[in-house]
Design an enzyme around this catalytic site. Structure first.
Site, PDB file in Angstrom:
ATOM      1  N   TRP A 100      16.391  17.866  19.364  1.00  0.00           N
ATOM      2  CA  TRP A 100      14.960  17.545  19.342  1.00  0.00           C
ATOM      3  C   TRP A 100      14.430  17.465  17.925  1.00  0.00           C
ATOM      4  O   TRP A 100      13.616  16.605  17.606  1.00  0.00           O
ATOM      5  CB  TRP A 100      14.169  18.534  20.202  1.00  0.00           C
ATOM      6  CG  TRP A 100      14.591  18.433  21.636  1.00  0.00           C
ATOM      7  CD1 TRP A 100      15.263  19.355  22.364  1.00  0.00           C
ATOM      8  CD2 TRP A 100      14.423  17.290  22.503  1.00  0.00           C
ATOM      9  NE1 TRP A 100      15.513  18.869  23.629  1.00  0.00           N
ATOM     10  CE2 TRP A 100      15.019  17.621  23.745  1.00  0.00           C
ATOM     11  CE3 TRP A 100      13.844  16.026  22.357  1.00  0.00           C
ATOM     12  CZ2 TRP A 100      15.043  16.733  24.821  1.00  0.00           C
ATOM     13  CZ3 TRP A 100      13.858  15.141  23.431  1.00  0.00           C
ATOM     14  CH2 TRP A 100      14.449  15.496  24.643  1.00  0.00           C
ATOM     15  N   ASP A 172       7.184  22.423  17.015  1.00  0.00           N
ATOM     16  CA  ASP A 172       7.481  21.949  18.361  1.00  0.00           C
ATOM     17  C   ASP A 172       7.830  23.205  19.161  1.00  0.00           C
ATOM     18  O   ASP A 172       8.894  23.794  18.992  1.00  0.00           O
ATOM     19  CB  ASP A 172       8.660  20.972  18.315  1.00  0.00           C
ATOM     20  CG  ASP A 172       9.095  20.528  19.705  1.00  0.00           C
ATOM     21  OD1 ASP A 172       8.532  21.027  20.705  1.00  0.00           O
ATOM     22  OD2 ASP A 172      10.011  19.677  19.789  1.00  0.00           O
ATOM     23  N   LYS A 196       7.701  22.980  30.976  1.00  0.00           N
ATOM     24  CA  LYS A 196       8.578  24.161  30.969  1.00  0.00           C
ATOM     25  C   LYS A 196       7.759  25.410  31.301  1.00  0.00           C
ATOM     26  O   LYS A 196       7.918  25.989  32.362  1.00  0.00           O
ATOM     27  CB  LYS A 196       9.286  24.291  29.634  1.00  0.00           C
ATOM     28  CG  LYS A 196      10.164  23.057  29.338  1.00  0.00           C
ATOM     29  CD  LYS A 196      10.473  22.934  27.895  1.00  0.00           C
ATOM     30  CE  LYS A 196      10.944  21.548  27.501  1.00  0.00           C
ATOM     31  NZ  LYS A 196      12.183  21.102  28.127  1.00  0.00           N
TER      32      LYS A 196
END
Ligand code: PMP
Length: 361
Positions: A100, A172, A196
């Site tokens: 990511w 992030d 999530k």
């Protein structure tokens, strides 16, 4: 058969939240309409979005000089929005700690007028640890330092947030927002895809310090933090149902004792699994001990065929989505806030039985 969902995202949601949503599904508070059918300009929805924001502010201790935005486009759109809004004509610093981060770096590099510098990386060691970042590594003229607080695929997490001087840290936090007692003041921007620890996919939460809004000209209105902030996330139609579920999740979290309450549970869940892995002669953690995530916990046998057998048998026994990410293989247990402790206990019992049957080889 009990089903336990170990998915890395979209992930398990708290059952009381799903039940509440079910009970309100057809007729929200006597309106005769579903939340999905409400105008985003109605007073009923206005109440939902304002409460969702107020609850998130309370749960995370978000100071008044930060805006909370409810956007779309996933965490991945933030990979572009962050450099576009903050770093045009400047340098942006990145730590490369997994797939990511790499995507965030590529998105910034794709902008012609942004200079990208990767100041730390664990790529040479398959991202099995979090590299150390010290203040002297940080160019104080940089627009920001971008980190990925929890690396969902490889299962690493920062154990402390680096000191960056006056350079804002952009995080992030997709896979461990609300699962750590971070101080919002340590960051300039926090962003996270909702799917999530917050709610359904389709919602992205951005928490941004006021002075970082409106720094660069952004031609595309939807990508401009200033326009989104000036319109209280209602520049266009927001993901109304996802925001409603997020509000229910925040209420559930509050009942659990907020972030400190859930963090204690998360640490217990992760502790049990790491201990089982440490005591096993068959299963190993591929992650360096000082960098381990309590949210995403990968483990391997070291034998790809045996991993495959484990995954097939685990799936048949009701352990859903345990297979490791396609880029790393093995297994990965994602233990988000809503994941029940009993599921960890049952997984450990299953692992022990598998190890006995397969000779601890
Ligand atoms: N960052 C991290 C740490 C992630 O785990 C994910 C999704 N798994 C993303 C970014 C991408 O999020 P999205 O799919 O919402 O764009």
């Amino acid at each position: 058969m009990t089903i336990y969902n170990f998915s890395a995202g979209p992930a398990v949601l708290p059952k009381p939240v799903l039940e509440k949503a079910q009970s309100e599904f057809l007729d929200y508070r006597g309106s005769g309409m579903s939340v999905m059918e409400l105008s985003h300009r109605s007073s009923l929805f206005d109440d939902i979005i304002k409460k969702a924001e107020a609850l998130l502010r309370e749960l995370m201790g978000i100071p008044d000089n930060y805006k909370v935005l409810f956007l779309q486009g996933g965490a991945s759109l933030q990979f572009s929005m962050v450099p576009l809004n903050l770093a045009q004509g400047k340098k942006a610093l990145y730590a490369n700690t997994g797939s990511w981060s790499k995507k965030a770096i590529s998105a910034a590099k794709a902008l012609e007028n942004v200079e990208v510098e990767v100041i730390a990386s664990s790529e040479a060691d398959n991202f099995t640890y979090i590299p150390t970042i010290t203040e002297d590594m940080i160019d104080q003229e940089a627009a920001y330092l971008h980190i990925t607080t929890n690396n969902t695929i490889v299962g690493t997490a920062y154990q402390s947030i680096p000191k960056a001087g006056k350079v804002p840290i952009v995080a992030d936090m997709s896979s461990n927002i609300l699962a750590n007692d971070y101080k919002v003041e340590d960051f300039g921007i926090i962003y996270a895809g909702a799917q999530k620890n917050i709610g359904p996919a389709g919602l992205t939460v951005v928490i941004i310090r006021d002075d970082l809004i409106g720094l660069c000209p952004v031609a595309e209105p939807m990508l401009d933090y200033k326009i989104q902030a000036d319109n209280d996330s209602l520049y266009n139609t927001p993901p109304t149902f996802a925001i409603y579920i997020a509000k229910l999740v925040f209420e559930w979290l509050q009942e659990k004792g907020g972030v400190p309450g859930i963090l204690k549970e998360d640490q217990e869940k992760a502790g049990l699994l790491y201990e089982a892995i440490a005591n096993s002669a068959l299963f190993k953690s591929p992650v360096r001990e000082d960098s381990r995530s309590i949210t995403n916990i990968p483990f391997v046998t070291g034998d790809a065929e045996l991993d495959k057998k484990f995954n097939a048998e685990a799936l048949a026994a009701g352990f859903q989505n345990l297979k490791g990410h396609r880029s790393v293989g093995g297994m990965r247990a994602s233990l988000y806030n809503a994941f029940p402790k009993q599921g960890v206990r049952d997984l450990i019992a299953f692992m022990e039985a598998f190890e006995k049957e397969n000779g601890g080889a």
